[in-house]
Design a protein around this motif. Structure first.
Motif, PDB file in Angstrom:
ATOM      1  N   LEU A  90      46.450 -32.320 -12.389  1.00 22.94           N
ATOM      2  CA  LEU A  90      44.992 -32.223 -12.270  1.00 22.94           C
ATOM      3  C   LEU A  90      44.593 -31.037 -11.390  1.00 22.94           C
ATOM      4  CD1 LEU A  90      43.888 -35.952 -11.947  1.00 22.94           C
ATOM      5  CD2 LEU A  90      43.929 -34.497 -13.970  1.00 22.94           C
ATOM      6  N   ALA A  91      45.271 -30.867 -10.269  1.00 24.40           N
ATOM      7  CA  ALA A  91      44.934 -29.778  -9.358  1.00 24.40           C
ATOM      8  C   ALA A  91      45.095 -28.421 -10.025  1.00 24.40           C
ATOM      9  CB  ALA A  91      45.798 -29.854  -8.102  1.00 24.40           C
ATOM     10  N   CYS A  92      46.178 -28.259 -10.755  1.00 28.40           N
ATOM     11  CA  CYS A  92      46.515 -26.940 -11.303  1.00 28.40           C
ATOM     12  C   CYS A  92      45.928 -26.702 -12.690  1.00 28.40           C
ATOM     13  CB  CYS A  92      48.032 -26.777 -11.357  1.00 28.40           C
ATOM     14  SG  CYS A  92      48.815 -26.749  -9.730  1.00 28.40           S
ATOM     15  N   LEU A  93      46.092 -27.649 -13.600  1.00 24.66           N
ATOM     16  CA  LEU A  93      45.683 -27.409 -14.983  1.00 24.66           C
ATOM     17  C   LEU A  93      44.250 -27.837 -15.263  1.00 24.66           C
ATOM     18  CD1 LEU A  93      48.941 -28.324 -16.939  1.00 24.66           C
ATOM     19  CD2 LEU A  93      48.185 -26.114 -16.033  1.00 24.66           C
ATOM     20  N   ALA A  94      43.791 -28.929 -14.650  1.00 28.48           N
ATOM     21  CA  ALA A  94      42.411 -29.365 -14.878  1.00 28.48           C
ATOM     22  C   ALA A  94      41.428 -28.581 -14.022  1.00 28.48           C
ATOM     23  CB  ALA A  94      42.269 -30.855 -14.594  1.00 28.48           C
ATOM     24  N   SER A  95      41.921 -27.887 -12.986  1.00 29.02           N
ATOM     25  CA  SER A  95      40.998 -27.219 -12.074  1.00 29.02           C
ATOM     26  C   SER A  95      41.357 -25.752 -11.836  1.00 29.02           C
ATOM     27  CB  SER A  95      40.965 -27.979 -10.736  1.00 29.02           C
ATOM     28  OG  SER A  95      39.896 -27.552  -9.928  1.00 29.02           O
ATOM     29  N   GLN A  96      42.531 -25.468 -11.272  1.00 30.10           N
ATOM     30  CA  GLN A  96      42.830 -24.120 -10.782  1.00 30.10           C
ATOM     31  C   GLN A  96      43.050 -23.080 -11.875  1.00 30.10           C
ATOM     32  OE1 GLN A  96      46.501 -23.769  -8.587  1.00 30.10           O
ATOM     33  NE2 GLN A  96      45.673 -22.193  -7.242  1.00 30.10           N
ATOM     34  N   TYR A  97      43.577 -23.482 -12.986  1.00 31.13           N
ATOM     35  CA  TYR A  97      43.909 -22.548 -14.068  1.00 31.13           C
ATOM     36  C   TYR A  97      42.676 -21.761 -14.512  1.00 31.13           C
ATOM     37  CZ  TYR A  97      45.306 -21.091 -18.805  1.00 31.13           C
ATOM     38  OH  TYR A  97      45.565 -20.373 -19.945  1.00 31.13           O
ATOM     39  N   ALA A  98      42.824 -20.434 -14.605  1.00 27.14           N
ATOM     40  CA  ALA A  98      41.709 -19.569 -15.010  1.00 27.14           C
ATOM     41  C   ALA A  98      41.649 -19.530 -16.535  1.00 27.14           C
ATOM     42  CB  ALA A  98      41.883 -18.166 -14.431  1.00 27.14           C
ATOM     43  N   GLY A  99      41.093 -20.592 -17.118  1.00 26.77           N
ATOM     44  CA  GLY A  99      41.126 -20.736 -18.567  1.00 26.77           C
ATOM     45  C   GLY A  99      39.784 -20.656 -19.271  1.00 26.77           C
ATOM     46  N   TRP A 100      38.689 -20.472 -18.502  1.00 34.03           N
ATOM     47  CA  TRP A 100      37.357 -20.467 -19.098  1.00 34.03           C
ATOM     48  C   TRP A 100      36.883 -19.030 -19.226  1.00 34.03           C
ATOM     49  CZ3 TRP A 100      32.679 -23.768 -16.970  1.00 34.03           C
ATOM     50  CH2 TRP A 100      31.698 -23.863 -17.970  1.00 34.03           C
ATOM     51  N   SER A 101      36.822 -18.524 -20.442  1.00 35.85           N
ATOM     52  CA  SER A 101      36.408 -17.146 -20.694  1.00 35.85           C
ATOM     53  C   SER A 101      34.885 -17.071 -20.723  1.00 35.85           C
ATOM     54  CB  SER A 101      36.993 -16.659 -22.025  1.00 35.85           C
ATOM     55  OG  SER A 101      36.605 -15.336 -22.290  1.00 35.85           O
ATOM     56  N   LEU A 102      34.315 -16.253 -19.833  1.00 38.68           N
ATOM     57  CA  LEU A 102      32.859 -16.157 -19.695  1.00 38.68           C
ATOM     58  C   LEU A 102      32.430 -14.706 -19.862  1.00 38.68           C
ATOM     59  CD1 LEU A 102      32.554 -18.496 -16.592  1.00 38.68           C
ATOM     60  CD2 LEU A 102      31.830 -19.046 -18.927  1.00 38.68           C
ATOM     61  N   GLN A 103      31.559 -14.444 -20.841  1.00 40.40           N
ATOM     62  CA  GLN A 103      31.142 -13.075 -21.123  1.00 40.40           C
ATOM     63  C   GLN A 103      29.671 -13.031 -21.495  1.00 40.40           C
ATOM     64  OE1 GLN A 103      33.566 -11.008 -23.985  1.00 40.40           O
ATOM     65  NE2 GLN A 103      32.638  -9.027 -23.535  1.00 40.40           N
ATOM     66  N   ASP A 104      28.980 -12.018 -20.965  1.00 45.12           N
ATOM     67  CA  ASP A 104      27.601 -11.728 -21.344  1.00 45.12           C
ATOM     68  C   ASP A 104      27.415 -10.218 -21.215  1.00 45.12           C
ATOM     69  OD1 ASP A 104      24.756 -12.442 -21.925  1.00 45.12           O
ATOM     70  OD2 ASP A 104      24.484 -11.510 -19.945  1.00 45.12           O
ATOM     71  N   GLY A 105      27.278  -9.533 -22.346  1.00 48.68           N
ATOM     72  CA  GLY A 105      27.177  -8.078 -22.309  1.00 48.68           C
ATOM     73  C   GLY A 105      28.421  -7.468 -21.710  1.00 48.68           C
ATOM     74  N   LYS A 106      28.237  -6.647 -20.687  1.00 48.20           N
ATOM     75  CA  LYS A 106      29.371  -5.989 -20.043  1.00 48.20           C
ATOM     76  C   LYS A 106      30.065  -6.876 -19.003  1.00 48.20           C
ATOM     77  CE  LYS A 106      27.655  -1.263 -20.628  1.00 48.20           C
ATOM     78  NZ  LYS A 106      27.285   0.012 -19.953  1.00 48.20           N
ATOM     79  N   PHE A 107      29.454  -8.013 -18.677  1.00 48.96           N
ATOM     80  CA  PHE A 107      30.080  -8.901 -17.698  1.00 48.96           C
ATOM     81  C   PHE A 107      31.127  -9.769 -18.382  1.00 48.96           C
ATOM     82  CE2 PHE A 107      30.662 -12.873 -15.450  1.00 48.96           C
ATOM     83  CZ  PHE A 107      30.796 -12.458 -14.129  1.00 48.96           C
ATOM     84  N   PHE A 108      32.331  -9.771 -17.806  1.00 45.44           N
ATOM     85  CA  PHE A 108      33.396 -10.649 -18.293  1.00 45.44           C
ATOM     86  C   PHE A 108      34.210 -11.138 -17.102  1.00 45.44           C
ATOM     87  CE2 PHE A 108      37.832 -11.403 -19.368  1.00 45.44           C
ATOM     88  CZ  PHE A 108      37.690 -12.395 -20.338  1.00 45.44           C
ATOM     89  N   ALA A 109      34.495 -12.418 -17.091  1.00 40.23           N
ATOM     90  CA  ALA A 109      35.361 -12.989 -16.052  1.00 40.23           C
ATOM     91  C   ALA A 109      35.985 -14.263 -16.586  1.00 40.23           C
ATOM     92  CB  ALA A 109      34.568 -13.275 -14.781  1.00 40.23           C
ATOM     93  N   LEU A 110      37.150 -14.571 -16.045  1.00 35.82           N
ATOM     94  CA  LEU A 110      37.798 -15.849 -16.338  1.00 35.82           C
ATOM     95  C   LEU A 110      37.419 -16.834 -15.241  1.00 35.82           C
ATOM     96  CD1 LEU A 110      41.332 -14.674 -17.504  1.00 35.82           C
ATOM     97  CD2 LEU A 110      39.489 -15.605 -18.921  1.00 35.82           C
ATOM     98  N   GLY A 111      36.904 -17.964 -15.657  1.00 32.81           N
ATOM     99  CA  GLY A 111      36.477 -18.973 -14.705  1.00 32.81           C
ATOM    100  C   GLY A 111      37.598 -19.941 -14.376  1.00 32.81           C
ATOM    101  N   SER A 112      37.736 -20.247 -13.097  1.00 33.51           N
ATOM    102  CA  SER A 112      38.663 -21.280 -12.662  1.00 33.51           C
ATOM    103  C   SER A 112      37.927 -22.220 -11.728  1.00 33.51           C
ATOM    104  CB  SER A 112      39.883 -20.655 -11.967  1.00 33.51           C
ATOM    105  OG  SER A 112      39.497 -19.950 -10.815  1.00 33.51           O
ATOM    106  N   GLY A 113      38.596 -23.288 -11.335  1.00 39.46           N
ATOM    107  CA  GLY A 113      37.962 -24.270 -10.473  1.00 39.46           C
ATOM    108  C   GLY A 113      37.514 -25.497 -11.238  1.00 39.46           C
ATOM    109  N   PRO A 114      37.043 -26.498 -10.523  1.00 42.05           N
ATOM    110  CA  PRO A 114      36.775 -27.807 -11.131  1.00 42.05           C
ATOM    111  C   PRO A 114      35.603 -27.854 -12.100  1.00 42.05           C
ATOM    112  CG  PRO A 114      36.085 -27.775  -8.841  1.00 42.05           C
ATOM    113  CD  PRO A 114      36.849 -26.517  -9.058  1.00 42.05           C
ATOM    114  N   ALA A 115      34.740 -26.838 -12.120  1.00 41.41           N
ATOM    115  CA  ALA A 115      33.671 -26.830 -13.128  1.00 41.41           C
ATOM    116  C   ALA A 115      34.255 -26.935 -14.529  1.00 41.41           C
ATOM    117  CB  ALA A 115      32.827 -25.552 -12.991  1.00 41.41           C
ATOM    118  N   ARG A 116      35.467 -26.420 -14.709  1.00 41.63           N
ATOM    119  CA  ARG A 116      36.133 -26.510 -16.016  1.00 41.63           C
ATOM    120  C   ARG A 116      36.298 -27.967 -16.462  1.00 41.63           C
ATOM    121  NH1 ARG A 116      41.139 -25.446 -15.168  1.00 41.63           N
ATOM    122  NH2 ARG A 116      41.627 -25.292 -17.377  1.00 41.63           N
TER     123      ARG A 116
END
Length: 317
Positions: A90-116
């Motif tokens: 849970l700590a690593c895969l449900a939360s810490q892993y940077a697996g959420w791809s977030l993009q809007d125009g020129k902004f791009f980042a991989l999201g990590s943390g429990p919001a996932r």
């Protein structure tokens, strides 16, 4: 299954403590256009190693502990980040892993943390027996800029919360905090590789890992290369698993980064040769240098891999 604890609520408590200590930690605190709470940990505000350590614990949803220690294993690089969790999946895969791809125009980042774990937008969550419920959410971005309004709207909407209940921490990899929190993913990359090898996640019961603190660099590719090399050449992990002893042995043998066809060169060189395409790099490379796996039913521990101080010197020098 809805858990008895909330990753986001635990992380929110840590997030608000980080806000409170912002001046001590050289962090910037602000409100975004939709009321979201923003913490700058290395862009316009310098941040530091302690901020990175605490951000790493936030990334793990409060289910992990990160410590800065010293270790003589790697000679010239004794400062080490040690990570431990009694809920490593849970700590690593449900939360810490940077697996959420977030993009809007020129902004791009991989999201990590429990919001996932609230948004559950990744296929991985179909395999994780966890469903978070919270009024707050915390997201961590490897970015030099805060996310635009469209990203805030998306994240808040996907998490089912009001935008002013979203906390976002951003820090570029070139910063002290950014480099520290990335190296603190040494346990997470081992869990990710175990998952890629189809080892049953519910049989991974505990985990401890360590990797040397990577010195930051103003060039993004060099900085990113160093954080990866800290794990690839200097990372060590110990997993405690249930099930057949032979499967624990097999996991130990396949975890180390040296099993990758791309192992040996500094990561920045590999990344440039791949023309910035992560998918052209062998996924087996993203793992610690050395692995130990203990089969809990028999007490036997299996070892594989070794640290590579010469390669680490070439990267960090």
């Amino acid at each position: 299954m809805t858990a008895l604890f909330s990753l986001n609520q635990m992380a929110w408590d840590l997030f608000t403590a980080l806000e409170r200590d912002a001046a001590l930690l050289r962090l910037g605190v602000a409100r975004g256009g939709l009321g979201e709470r923003l913490i700058d940990a290395g862009s316009l505000h310098p941040g530091g190693i302690e901020a990175g350590r605490r951000i790493a614990e936030i990334c793990m949803g409060g289910l992990g502990r990160v410590a800065v220690t010293t270790d003589a294993t790697l000679g010239r690089w004794p400062l080490t980040l040690t990570v431990a969790s009694s809920q490593p999946v849970l700590a690593c895969l449900a939360s810490q892993y940077a697996g959420w791809s977030l993009q809007d125009g020129k902004f791009f980042a991989l999201g990590s943390g429990p919001a996932r774990a609230l948004a559950r937008k990744e296929a991985l969550f179909a395999e994780l027996d966890y469903q978070d419920r919270a009024e707050h959410a915390v997201l961590v971005l490897e970015s030099a800029k805060p996310p635009p309004v469209a990203i805030i709207e998306k994240v808040a909407g996907d998490c089912g919360i009001a935008p002013d209940q979203l906390g976002v921490i951003f820090a570029p990899t070139q910063s002290l905090a950014g480099a520290s929190q990335v190296v603190a993913r040494v346990l997470e990359v081992a869990l990710h590789k175990a998952h890629e090898r189809h080892f049953p996640l519910d049989r991974i019961k505990d985990g401890v890992a360590a990797a040397p603190l990577a010195p930051p660099h103003p060039d993004f590719v060099t900085a990113m290369g160093r954080t990866n090399d800290a794990i690839i050449f200097g990372g060590r992990v110990h997993l405690f698993v249930t099930g057949p002893e032979a499967e624990a042995r097999d996991l130990a043998e396949h975890l180390p980064s040296s099993t990758s066809r791309d192992y040996g060169k500094p990561f920045a060189e590999i990344f440039r040769a791949a023309k910035g395409d992560f998918y052209a790099i062998d996924g087996a490379l993203f793992s610690p240098a050395m692995a130990q796996v203990t089969a809990l039913e028999t007490g036997r521990t299996f070892h594989s891999g070794q640290v590579n101080p010469i390669a680490l010197d070439a990267s960090f020098a």
